[in-house]
Design an enzyme around this catalytic site. Sequence first.
Site, short mmCIF file in Angstrom:
data_model
loop_
_atom_site.label_atom_id
_atom_site.label_comp_id
_atom_site.label_asym_id
_atom_site.label_seq_id
_atom_site.Cartn_x
_atom_site.Cartn_y
_atom_site.Cartn_z
N GLY B 52 0.84 -1.20 0.00
CA GLY B 52 0.00 0.00 0.00
C GLY B 52 0.87 1.24 0.00
O GLY B 52 1.89 1.31 0.71
N GLY B 54 -0.68 4.54 0.05
CA GLY B 54 -1.48 5.71 0.44
C GLY B 54 -0.73 6.51 1.48
O GLY B 54 0.49 6.35 1.67
N GLY B 57 0.90 3.88 3.95
CA GLY B 57 1.96 3.03 3.40
C GLY B 57 3.06 3.83 2.74
O GLY B 57 4.25 3.49 2.86
N ARG B 342 -22.66 13.58 11.14
CA ARG B 342 -22.85 12.78 9.94
C ARG B 342 -23.87 11.66 10.10
O ARG B 342 -24.77 11.48 9.27
CB ARG B 342 -21.52 12.14 9.53
N GLU B 437 -6.16 3.22 7.31
CA GLU B 437 -7.57 2.80 7.42
C GLU B 437 -7.68 1.27 7.56
O GLU B 437 -8.70 0.77 8.04
CB GLU B 437 -8.35 3.29 6.18
#
Lengths: 248, 646
Positions: B52, B54, B57, B342, B437
């Site tokens: 990963g 992102g 990562g 939310r 995440e």
Amino acid sequence: MSGMNLTLKVWRQNGPSDEGRMVTYKVEDVSPDMSFLEMLDVLNERLILAGDDPVAFDHDCREGICGMCGMVINGVAHGEQRATTTCQLHMRHFKDGDEITIEPWRAAPFPVVKDLVVDRAAFDRIIQAGGFISVPAGSAPDAHSVPVKKEDADAAFDAATCIGCGACVAACPNGSASLFTAAKITHLGLLPQGQPERDSRAKAMVEQMDLEGFGGCTNTGECTAVCPKGIPLDTIARMNADYLKASK
Amino acid sequence: MSDQTHHYKVGEPIRDTKAPEGPIEDRWDKRRFSAKLVNPANKRKINVIVVGTGLAGGSAAATLGELGYQVKSFCYQDTPRRAHSIAAQGGINAAKNYRGDGDSVYRLFYDTVKGGDFRARESNVYRLAQVSVNIIDQAVAQGVPFAREYGGLLDTRSFGGAQVSRTFYARGQTGQQLLLGAYSALERQIAAGTVEMHTRHEMLDLVISDGRARGVIVRDMVTGEIETHLADAVVLATGGYGNVFFLSTNAKGCNTTAIWRAHQRGAMFANPCYTQIHPTCIPVSGDYQSKLTLMSESLRNDGRVWVPLAKGDARKPADIPEDERDYYLERIYPAFGNLVPRDIASRAAKNVCDEGRGVGPGGLGVYLDFADAIARLGRDAVEKKYGNLFEMYERITGENPYETPMRIYPAVHYTMGGLWVDYDLQSTIPGLFVVGEANFSDHGANRLGASALMQGLADGYFVLPTTVGDYLANVKSFGDVDPAEVEQAREAVQQKIDKLLSVNGTRTADSYHRELGKIMWDYCGMERTEESLRKALERIPELREEFWNNVKVPGDPEGLNQALERAGRVADFFDLAELMCIDALHRTESCGGHFRAESQDADGEALRDDDNFAYVAAWEWGQDGPTLHKEVLDYEYVKMTQRSYK
Ligand SMILES: Cc1cc2nc3c(=O)[nH]c(=O)nc-3n(C[C@H](O)[C@H](O)[C@H](O)COP(=O)(O)OP(=O)(O)OC[C@H]3O[C@@H](n4cnc5c(N)ncnc54)[C@H](O)[C@@H]3O)c2cc1C
Ligand code: SF4
Ligand code: FES
């Protein structure tokens, strides 16, 4: 409201060594609210069920920010809609009976992987050459230790919005990567943090760009016309100035 | 203990999360000091795999490379810069208190624990708040062009109900700018030879030898070759699993495969049912819909949410007079009005649509109306504030929000659950670390806006490099990886691919994914009941069975085969979906993003059950159903209270 019937002429190429050809498909009942990629999804679902090979294309975020999608649509990189990535192009800009040609980015440094998928690793190597500020994690001073003029920060931001899609290369008659490279050089060169490496960065990145086989810039402006983020042409002038200064 | 009607067994509780004792503000310092260091000369001989690229990562791989380890980095896109973090819009929180408006590490800690509805660990959250300030320093030094004020200092905004202004942003593209910062650091290490990058490679299994994570099995998505990569530690940073719902704001490629395979190999999965549903997304326009697009929450500052009073009122919005409209958020929540959190806004929208008062195609939408704002502030002022969002809305829907109200509907956005990790971000498999995440660690049952970017970068730049180092320094000798284990993992991967290609049935993987997503949305979405979850737990195995006997995946195992990639991901989503429903069924309370209709107060608000559920549910995989391990949550600093927004 009934949908549109369209004729697609799609570039099919089964790997880098295959010659490739245009293949014609009909798609029916296309909703104007579909995105261009959703229209291709529908085609692909049908091809799969018919036992045919679906059209390979790159995409991920589908909201115009990751830079993964990209096709030449009716001869224009990302299609005729300005400042729009392929994934954000919607079918309401087409009409019933239209014929649409769909081709991959065409540039020697972007070899075709399959159909509409190309290899853009050359862009990463340009960044590796110098598209960064050398600051290992943990070594940074307080963020407010160096104020940055708002105009500079805003201009740096504008250049930094490049998504690395490669449309600029595909649109350029010379296959130049100048707009992409200049966007990064401009972004970092406008900030005080970017000054220590400014000369070496410009030099290394431009040289890497040439090494990858991208063409030179002759100021045709085709790149900025198709750029989904509207990166301006004057970034290239800035890059050239930095490069010249660094090469002295 | 076994509970047939609940589909699971209960195992030993988790007692030690490895967080140091003592005053909360000293714990991370203590841990850093107690961490063993790897001799610099040895680092070059140590290999770490990071899957990963992102925020989590990318920052982890770059930092480990800077420290001198030999890193291999993987992503499924054609370049690390395209990870889904790129799409984050709003901003990143940090307790800098540059405004002098009373923010502090403690306040950010407090807000996050409370926002998470008291289902997150205090120690982890405190560390996150501490480290947040370093993230901004690091990003600015890298050249991230955050918004600035005329004096040249950083601008901030307030976000997600916080009472202080602590959100740093780069126009509507904060994720992009932060990711490009991490990406540039990563590319710098690639050039330096410390990181070896493998793009278009998908992790399909984890290699375990001698009880430790020692490598990954990946598929080269261009050639189709199955490859083995071995290392001394493995880091998963593969993002969230919101795409289990098919439609979500995630990128199309986001998947659960990497963490699910790790789960099947022994890593516990924590709180899988905690899902965040974002209230302001562009609604579905037809059956072909492939993803949903988020509209920034900030729109609720000036837009008024309404639906027609009468069911099935098909008039144009402009033709519906004031007294035949229901501004339901203002009516039900007079104190917060359109600005309720939310989860509350999302559920209220669902309720009015369920009553048959929704608008737009299929009746799944509510109006977000700017007419009053335009009348009050003028069109120019509205355009200045929201121009780019209005443009994006018009691009997608073809409707002009200056003239007709926007239509919005909630959509799946973020998953708080993920692989269980201890304070060191290490999973229950030694040597397997999980960041971003993909882990469950810091957000409890509900994540606050602008906190995911903060967590990803905290994990990758600051926490993981310390804790991985400690792990590596403590293992005396890794020894050779057992070839039988490698063989077994490779075979499992190969078999699954062969199976998918050989079914040759009559439905595409996408069509199954859509159907699975609909089951999850209807039965395990915004509102869950015992009945709906039991229904889902009947339907999912049936549909999975059908999938494995009737899916049609064209092409060969060799070469680029996007249909095969998708089918493999869908197969794992089926298994994950089942665990999510079991988790949601077992948690009979409502908390954060998990709303059990049976557990609400007289006003219809979520009701926690702290006596019975103040724990992390960590699930162990088993051939014949999962086993639940409870990690009890203690709150020493923040007093547990019930949220109220009336
Ligand atoms: C539309 C949107 C807006 C958001 N806005 C905000 C915001 O304003 N503020 C905020 O704080 N948060 C926001 N979030 C949440 C936040 O963006 C994400 O939670 C965060 O970026 C996740 O980062 P990550 O590094 O964990 O994972 P990602 O960025 O998703 O990266 C995952 C990586 O793993 C790789 N990968 C995945 N599976 C595999 C596999 N099997 N094999 C190999 N590689 C694999 C991918 O290639 C990718 O590199 C938003 C989310 C969305 C969807
Ligand atoms: S400069 Fe524009 S066209 Fe070129 S890669 Fe960047 S965003 Fe794409
Ligand atoms: S798919 Fe991400 S920009 Fe088009």
